[in-house]
Design an enzyme around this catalytic site. Structure first.
Site, PDB file in Angstrom:
ATOM      1  N   ARG A  38     137.553  -8.103 -11.184  1.00 22.40           N
ATOM      2  CA  ARG A  38     137.799  -9.314 -11.863  1.00 22.40           C
ATOM      3  C   ARG A  38     136.760 -10.677 -10.946  1.00 22.40           C
ATOM      4  O   ARG A  38     136.676 -10.899 -10.189  1.00 22.40           O
ATOM      5  CB  ARG A  38     139.445  -9.994 -11.665  1.00 22.40           C
ATOM      6  N   HIS A  53     131.735  -5.861 -18.680  1.00 22.91           N
ATOM      7  CA  HIS A  53     133.000  -5.571 -18.339  1.00 22.91           C
ATOM      8  C   HIS A  53     133.056  -4.053 -18.907  1.00 22.91           C
ATOM      9  O   HIS A  53     134.437  -4.437 -20.341  1.00 22.91           O
ATOM     10  CB  HIS A  53     133.609  -6.653 -18.679  1.00 22.91           C
ATOM     11  N   GLU A  82     133.510 -14.968 -18.264  1.00 23.41           N
ATOM     12  CA  GLU A  82     133.631 -14.700 -19.825  1.00 23.41           C
ATOM     13  C   GLU A  82     134.013 -14.631 -20.209  1.00 23.41           C
ATOM     14  O   GLU A  82     134.704 -15.287 -20.915  1.00 23.41           O
ATOM     15  CB  GLU A  82     134.145 -13.455 -19.569  1.00 23.41           C
TER      16      GLU A  82
HETATM   17  P1  NAD Z   1     146.126  -1.548  -7.428  1.00 27.53           P
HETATM   18  O1  NAD Z   1     146.869  -2.785  -7.785  1.00 27.53           O
HETATM   19  O2  NAD Z   1     146.699  -0.237  -7.078  1.00 27.53           O
HETATM   20  O3  NAD Z   1     144.734  -1.761  -6.173  1.00 27.53           O
HETATM   21  C1  NAD Z   1     145.300  -3.196  -5.517  1.00 27.53           C
HETATM   22  C2  NAD Z   1     145.180  -3.226  -4.480  1.00 27.53           C
HETATM   23  O4  NAD Z   1     145.111  -5.008  -3.579  1.00 27.53           O
HETATM   24  C3  NAD Z   1     146.725  -2.763  -3.420  1.00 27.53           C
HETATM   25  O5  NAD Z   1     146.182  -1.865  -2.850  1.00 27.53           O
HETATM   26  C4  NAD Z   1     146.928  -4.461  -2.804  1.00 27.53           C
HETATM   27  O6  NAD Z   1     147.546  -4.243  -2.104  1.00 27.53           O
HETATM   28  C5  NAD Z   1     145.304  -4.896  -2.584  1.00 27.53           C
HETATM   29  N1  NAD Z   1     145.434  -6.355  -3.232  1.00 27.53           N
HETATM   30  C6  NAD Z   1     146.438  -7.535  -3.226  1.00 27.53           C
HETATM   31  N2  NAD Z   1     145.827  -8.403  -2.691  1.00 27.53           N
HETATM   32  C7  NAD Z   1     145.296  -8.398  -2.412  1.00 27.53           C
HETATM   33  C8  NAD Z   1     144.617  -9.617  -1.439  1.00 27.53           C
HETATM   34  N3  NAD Z   1     144.813 -10.655  -1.574  1.00 27.53           N
HETATM   35  N4  NAD Z   1     143.653  -9.222  -0.939  1.00 27.53           N
HETATM   36  C9  NAD Z   1     143.410  -7.411  -0.245  1.00 27.53           C
HETATM   37  N5  NAD Z   1     144.014  -7.056  -0.958  1.00 27.53           N
HETATM   38  C10 NAD Z   1     144.809  -7.533  -2.394  1.00 27.53           C
HETATM   39  O7  NAD Z   1     145.272  -2.085  -8.887  1.00 27.53           O
HETATM   40  P2  NAD Z   1     143.807  -1.465  -9.638  1.00 27.53           P
HETATM   41  O8  NAD Z   1     144.623  -0.188 -10.161  1.00 27.53           O
HETATM   42  O9  NAD Z   1     143.413  -0.290  -7.918  1.00 27.53           O
HETATM   43  O10 NAD Z   1     143.172  -2.498  -9.528  1.00 27.53           O
HETATM   44  C11 NAD Z   1     142.232  -2.723  -9.537  1.00 27.53           C
HETATM   45  C12 NAD Z   1     141.996  -4.135 -10.436  1.00 27.53           C
HETATM   46  O11 NAD Z   1     140.864  -4.061 -11.051  1.00 27.53           O
HETATM   47  C13 NAD Z   1     142.674  -4.991 -11.107  1.00 27.53           C
HETATM   48  O12 NAD Z   1     143.619  -5.118 -10.790  1.00 27.53           O
HETATM   49  C14 NAD Z   1     141.887  -5.597 -12.305  1.00 27.53           C
HETATM   50  O13 NAD Z   1     142.031  -6.587 -11.903  1.00 27.53           O
HETATM   51  C15 NAD Z   1     140.703  -4.698 -12.713  1.00 27.53           C
HETATM   52  N6  NAD Z   1     140.164  -3.348 -12.990  1.00 27.53           N
HETATM   53  C16 NAD Z   1     138.602  -3.878 -13.857  1.00 27.53           C
HETATM   54  C17 NAD Z   1     137.865  -2.523 -14.513  1.00 27.53           C
HETATM   55  C18 NAD Z   1     137.234  -2.883 -15.454  1.00 27.53           C
HETATM   56  O14 NAD Z   1     137.044  -2.346 -16.471  1.00 27.53           O
HETATM   57  N7  NAD Z   1     135.861  -3.680 -14.603  1.00 27.53           N
HETATM   58  C19 NAD Z   1     139.196  -1.701 -15.665  1.00 27.53           C
HETATM   59  C20 NAD Z   1     140.389  -2.275 -14.154  1.00 27.53           C
HETATM   60  C21 NAD Z   1     140.636  -2.376 -13.339  1.00 27.53           C
END
Ligand code: NAD
Length: 322
Positions: free
Chosen positions: A241, A288, A270
């Site tokens: 994000r 995005h 955005e």
């Molecule tokens: P997920 O919950 O499986 O993984 C997120 C990880 O971040 C977890 O392991 C969590 O422990 C860790 N985390 C949380 N807070 C933290 C911190 N302060 N410091 C370090 N690590 C921390 O989520 P995911 O399915 O892998 O998705 C991750 C992110 O990707 C989503 O939240 C979303 O914002 C983003 N995303 C973007 C797109 C895009 O189109 N660009 C698409 C899908 C997801």
């Protein structure tokens, strides 16, 4: 049967699931994101039992209150930073997301951005189409190899792990990672090394790929000071994000060469880009679209609709955000 408001046109599969379950579905007719006022007015215009919303909808108490009977808000995204979860909890509202179905697509996309930046593909494409190519030259558009280099994953959840695995097996990279929860499987399978703080990732990695959710604790996690810790040869990829990275600082540091290059699919405000970002040649930007494949967007629609269908049937939805 219930009445569901969908804030923007989404792939039909989700709409069909809801209609087949006997629900009435009203899809916003606007070709674009509803403004806050338009969304509130649309919700107030009828009595809805559920809302199918998108990451472009900013939802807080006032918006929830525009649809007082809607006790489920199904977000068409794995991220949920666009919804105020405290306000939802206060109102007894269940928020759901679409985890898992976009993991592979987004992981593939992050690797694509890594390669695009390392090999300077968009720049080379522009150069060639502008008919600047005068013949093969030993030092034309030199990029970077990835084999043997260190990939630093920030947030080794589903997508971060997917990127690490592709980089390890596909590109022969070494993996280091930072996460609030150590990922033992990643350490075992990919011989990934856990770093107890994000600074170590910034200092040691040749490529940094960011995959944390947007939370208060992750806003500007990749701060100016941390960007300044990067190796002069390293580059940054962000498909998580926008607000996780200090975008204005990144622009300055890309401009003065402190950060060599970056690949960004997400932005702080955005769809607006930070001042000066579009003029930089050492950044690859995309709108995005990391999860934008026909397969994945269909699965997301199906999943968001199933969350609503199950909730309205009196069951626990499969993907509540907790
Ligand atoms: P997920 O919950 O499986 O993984 C997120 C990880 O971040 C977890 O392991 C969590 O422990 C860790 N985390 C949380 N807070 C933290 C911190 N302060 N410091 C370090 N690590 C921390 O989520 P995911 O399915 O892998 O998705 C991750 C992110 O990707 C989503 O939240 C979303 O914002 C983003 N995303 C973007 C797109 C895009 O189109 N660009 C698409 C899908 C997801």
């Amino acid at each position: 049967m219930g009445k569901v408001f969908v804030t923007r046109k989404v792939p039909d599969i989700g709409i069909n699931i809801l209609q087949d379950a006997g629900h009435e579905v009203v899809v916003s007719e606007k070709d674009g994101v509803l403004t806050r006022e338009e969304l509130i007015n649309a919700l107030k215009a009828d009595s809805y039992d559920a809302v199918f919303c998108l990451l472009t909808d900013k939802i807080d108490g006032e918006v929830y209150d525009a649809a007082p009977s809607a006790k489920i808000w199904a977000n068409y995204a794995v991220g949920f930073g666009n919804l105020d979860l405290d306000d939802a909890k206060e109102r007894g509202i269940t928020v759901t997301n679409t985890p898992g179905v976009l993991t592979d697509t987004v992981a593939e996309y992050a690797v694509a951005l890594m390669l695009a930046v390392a090999k300077r593909i968009p720049e080379a494409d522009r150069f060639t189409k502008e008919l600047k190519y005068q013949g093969w030259a030993p030092e034309l558009l030199l990029g970077a190899d990835l084999k043997g280099k260190t990939l630093g994953i920030v947030g080794a959840g589903r997508i971060g792990s997917g990127v690490a695995s592709r980089a390890y097996y596909g590109l022969g990279m070494k993996i280091i990672y930072y996460d609030v929860n150590p990922n033992k499987q990643l350490e075992k399978e990919l011989r990934a090394t856990f770093k107890a703080n994000v600074d170590d990732i910034m200092k040691e990695a040749d490529v940094i790929s960011v995959h944390v959710p947007l939370l208060d604790s992750t806003k500007h996690l990749i701060s100016r000071a941390r960007l300044q810790m990067m190796k002069s040869t390293a580059f940054l990829i962000n498909t998580s994000r926008g607000p996780v990275v200090d975008e204005n600082a990144l622009v300055e540091l890309l401009r003065d060469g402190t950060v060599r290059a970056a690949g960004l699919d997400v932005f702080e405000e955005e769809p607006r880009l930070a001042h000066g970002l579009p003029e930089l040649s050492n950044v690859v930007v995309t709108p995005h679209i990391a999860s934008a494949t026909e397969e994945t967007r269909g699965k997301m629609s199906e999943m968001a609709a199933t969350n609503i269908k199950e909730f309205l049937a009196g069951n626990k939805p499969p993907n509540p955000v907790t």
